[in-house]
Motif scaffolding. Structure first.
Motif, short mmCIF file in Angstrom:
data_model
loop_
_atom_site.label_atom_id
_atom_site.label_comp_id
_atom_site.label_asym_id
_atom_site.label_seq_id
_atom_site.Cartn_x
_atom_site.Cartn_y
_atom_site.Cartn_z
N ILE A 32 0.85 -1.19 0.00
CA ILE A 32 0.00 0.00 0.00
C ILE A 32 0.89 1.24 0.00
O ILE A 32 1.85 1.34 0.77
CB ILE A 32 -0.91 0.01 1.24
N GLN A 36 -2.55 5.89 0.24
CA GLN A 36 -3.72 5.01 0.39
C GLN A 36 -4.10 4.29 -0.90
O GLN A 36 -5.18 3.71 -1.00
CB GLN A 36 -4.93 5.77 0.94
N LEU A 38 -3.61 1.08 -3.45
CA LEU A 38 -3.13 -0.30 -3.39
C LEU A 38 -2.21 -0.52 -4.58
O LEU A 38 -2.66 -0.43 -5.74
CB LEU A 38 -4.30 -1.28 -3.41
N VAL A 61 -7.72 2.36 -0.59
CA VAL A 61 -8.21 1.82 0.69
C VAL A 61 -9.73 1.99 0.79
O VAL A 61 -10.42 1.09 1.26
CB VAL A 61 -7.51 2.53 1.86
N TYR A 64 -11.40 -0.66 -1.27
CA TYR A 64 -11.29 -1.96 -0.57
C TYR A 64 -12.35 -2.06 0.53
O TYR A 64 -13.03 -3.07 0.67
CB TYR A 64 -9.89 -2.12 0.02
N TYR A 83 -10.30 -0.66 10.31
CA TYR A 83 -9.91 -1.65 9.31
C TYR A 83 -8.40 -1.82 9.37
O TYR A 83 -7.66 -0.82 9.46
CB TYR A 83 -10.32 -1.21 7.92
N ILE A 85 -6.38 -2.31 7.06
CA ILE A 85 -5.77 -1.58 5.95
C ILE A 85 -5.72 -0.08 6.25
O ILE A 85 -4.80 0.64 5.82
CB ILE A 85 -6.51 -1.88 4.62
N SER A 117 0.80 -6.06 10.43
CA SER A 117 1.29 -4.94 9.61
C SER A 117 2.81 -4.94 9.55
O SER A 117 3.50 -5.51 10.41
CB SER A 117 0.81 -3.61 10.21
N LEU A 133 0.56 -5.12 4.29
CA LEU A 133 -0.46 -5.86 5.04
C LEU A 133 -0.22 -7.35 4.78
O LEU A 133 -0.25 -7.79 3.63
CB LEU A 133 -1.86 -5.45 4.59
#
Length: 506
Positions: A32, A36, A38, A61, A64, A83, A85, A117, A133
């Motif tokens: 990531i 933010q 991916l 994010v 997601y 979350y 993420i 993480s 992640l």
């Protein structure tokens, strides 16, 4: 600056090498950008979300989060900021966060993920260059735990589970609560010795040793202390298991209290029966149904027969020769073997000194513990029989001629002299037709003269017929002949005589 630095890193050899290392891992990895977005995911991460490429996972994010809803194992929904993420983008460092993952639009979760993480920094910059992640699919493990949980709770067999690390109970099912009367909150978080599941165990030291070693505890009886102060007899056993990667001990129980109460009731019942049996004024004995082996006699039986308990217990009645004859014994034993209880059966037994005792014998099938037995009861009628016979002989001595008696009196005297027993010996078919006619008239109470007139023969002829009848049936008195005929169902009622009917009519 950091994002630009990372994006400029997309085509570098270091990133390609990183992807080559990550791509083959069993764990899912999502890279990531700090902005933010991916950037990349390995195949394992895609499979864990049921998608084929990073675009389906979400470009950012926010995308997601819109495509996958998360909740904790306690069914509480994961808020947006919580979350994993989101937390990794926020710079949180965490490990082993477990969440259930549901695809948007569906009601039930598809996977259970365990997430941690990782933050990658540039060597010369404190700002994160890449956020990672790392995901493990633990669905199978938690599905197995769910199945175990459901089975454990639904199982009617009482059970509790304690952690071996601190010996505290972590699970208890309804069966244990119902058996003991404890509340769930009274059990959970307390230790094995607070609620002592090994109390008064027959091999308590072995059980404590096995519990300390985390080994199987064999079945053994114990007494659980109940909240109301009472106790309950149980069988307890322990089986080591793992729960959430923690070693535990599963204790299972079988409630023996109904069996103990039944045994106590049976013991009290047998004690009452024994006292009644020994104090009964009626001679009684108990024998095994199979083999008629005596196992107990009362004082009245000893007084009647002269046999003490040590002389007769453990011996079959046939070996003791209690019965007057083998025929009497076989007849009684055959009736019992056929499943029949005797009621008022007249038989003669022999005392230890050889004296004959006339008895009325009754039997009852009973069970003592697991054994099928026979309860024998004997009523001594020797004196009564002697008195009856003396009365008959006195009457016969006074009144030789049967014409003095009414027919009903003759029948009663016949029964008193020769009570009904098993019919054997000669039968009616052994008599001639004329002899049966004479016997019929005897049964009707006629004397020789009346029989002669009825059959229109001489008196000597009648006397000769009577003598032959006596010889054939083995009697020497008129009343004994009547008894013999009655025992075979012959009373002369079916014989009709024309001459008598004419005289009666006249």
């Amino acid at each position: 600056m950091a994002a630009a630095t990372f994006k400029s890193l997309r085509e570098t050899a270091d990133l390609r090498h990183l992807r080559q290392i990550v791509v083959g891992l069993d764990e899912g990895v999502i890279l990531i950008d700090p902005d933010q977005s991916l950037l990349w995911a390995n195949d394992a991460a895609l499979v864990m979300h049921g998608v084929d490429d990073i675009a389906a996972l979400g470009a950012t994010v926010d995308e997601y989060r819109a495509r996958f809803q998360l909740r904790y194992r306690n069914n509480h929904r994961v808020e947006a900021d919580d979350y994993p993420i989101e937390r990794v983008v926020a710079g949180d460092s965490f490990s082993e966060v477990v969440v259930e993952v549901t695809v948007a639009g569906e009601d039930s979760p598809r996977w259970v993920h365990q997430v941690r993480s990782l933050v990658l920094n540039d060597a010369d910059d404190a700002e994160p260059a890449c956020l990672v992640l790392i995901i493990q699919d633990v669905s199978a493990r938690f599905e197995a735990e769910d199945r175990f949980e459901q089975s454990f709770n639904a199982n009617p067999a009482p059970a509790v589970i304690c952690r071996l690390g601190d010996l505290r109970f972590v699970k208890v099912n309804q069966g244990f609560l119902d058996m003991t009367g404890h509340r769930r909150d009274q059990v959970l978080c307390r230790t094995v010795y607070d609620i002592d599941v090994l109390r008064a165990a027959e091999r308590r030291d072995l059980a404590k040793e096995r519990l300390g070693e985390g080994r199987t505890i064999p079945q053994m009886e114990a007494e659980l202390e109940l909240p109301d102060g009472g106790t309950k007899l149980v069988i307890v056993a322990g089986q080591p298991i793992d729960m959430g990667e923690q070693p535990c001990m599963l204790f299972t129980f079988a409630d023996l209290e109904p069996r103990r109460k039944a045994q106590e009731a049976l013991r009290h019942s047998e004690e009452r029966f024994t006292r009644t049996f020994q104090m009964a004024p009626v001679p009684m004995a108990i024998g095994a149904r199979d083999g008629h082996l005596l196992c107990e006699v009362n004082a009245s039986f000893t007084a009647l027969t002269g046999y003490g308990a040590t002389e007769i217990i453990g011996r079959p009645l046939g070996d003791v020769e209690l019965w007057e004859s083998g025929a009497v014994r076989h007849g009684i034993e055959e009736a019992i073997a056929g499943g029949h209880d005797l009621r008022g059966h007249e038989a003669r037994i022999r005392a230890k000194d050889g004296a004959a005792i006339d008895c009325i014998v009754s039997t009852e099938a009973i069970r003592l513990g697991d054994d099928a037995c026979i309860l024998w009861a004997f009523q001594d009628i020797t004196q009564r029989k002697a008195t009856e016979l003396e009365l008959v002989e006195a009457i016969e001595a006074v009144m030789k001629d049967t014409s003095w008696f009414s027919r009903s009196i003759m029948d009663k005297l016949a029964r008193l002299r020769a009570p009904q027993t098993e019919v054997d010996g000669p039968g009616l078919d052994d008599l001639t037709a004329r002899e049966r006619e004479v016997l019929a008239l005897i049964c009707r109470g006629y004397d020789d003269k009346t029989i002669a007139r009825t059959l229109d023969v001489a008196g000597n002829t009648v006397r000769n017929h009577v003598a032959r009848i006596y010889a054939k049936i083995g009697v020497n008195r008129r009343i004994a002949a009547v008894a013999w005929a009655r025992a075979r169902g012959f009373d002369g009622e079916g014989v009709r005589y024309h001459k008598i009917e004419q005289e009666t009519a006249a």
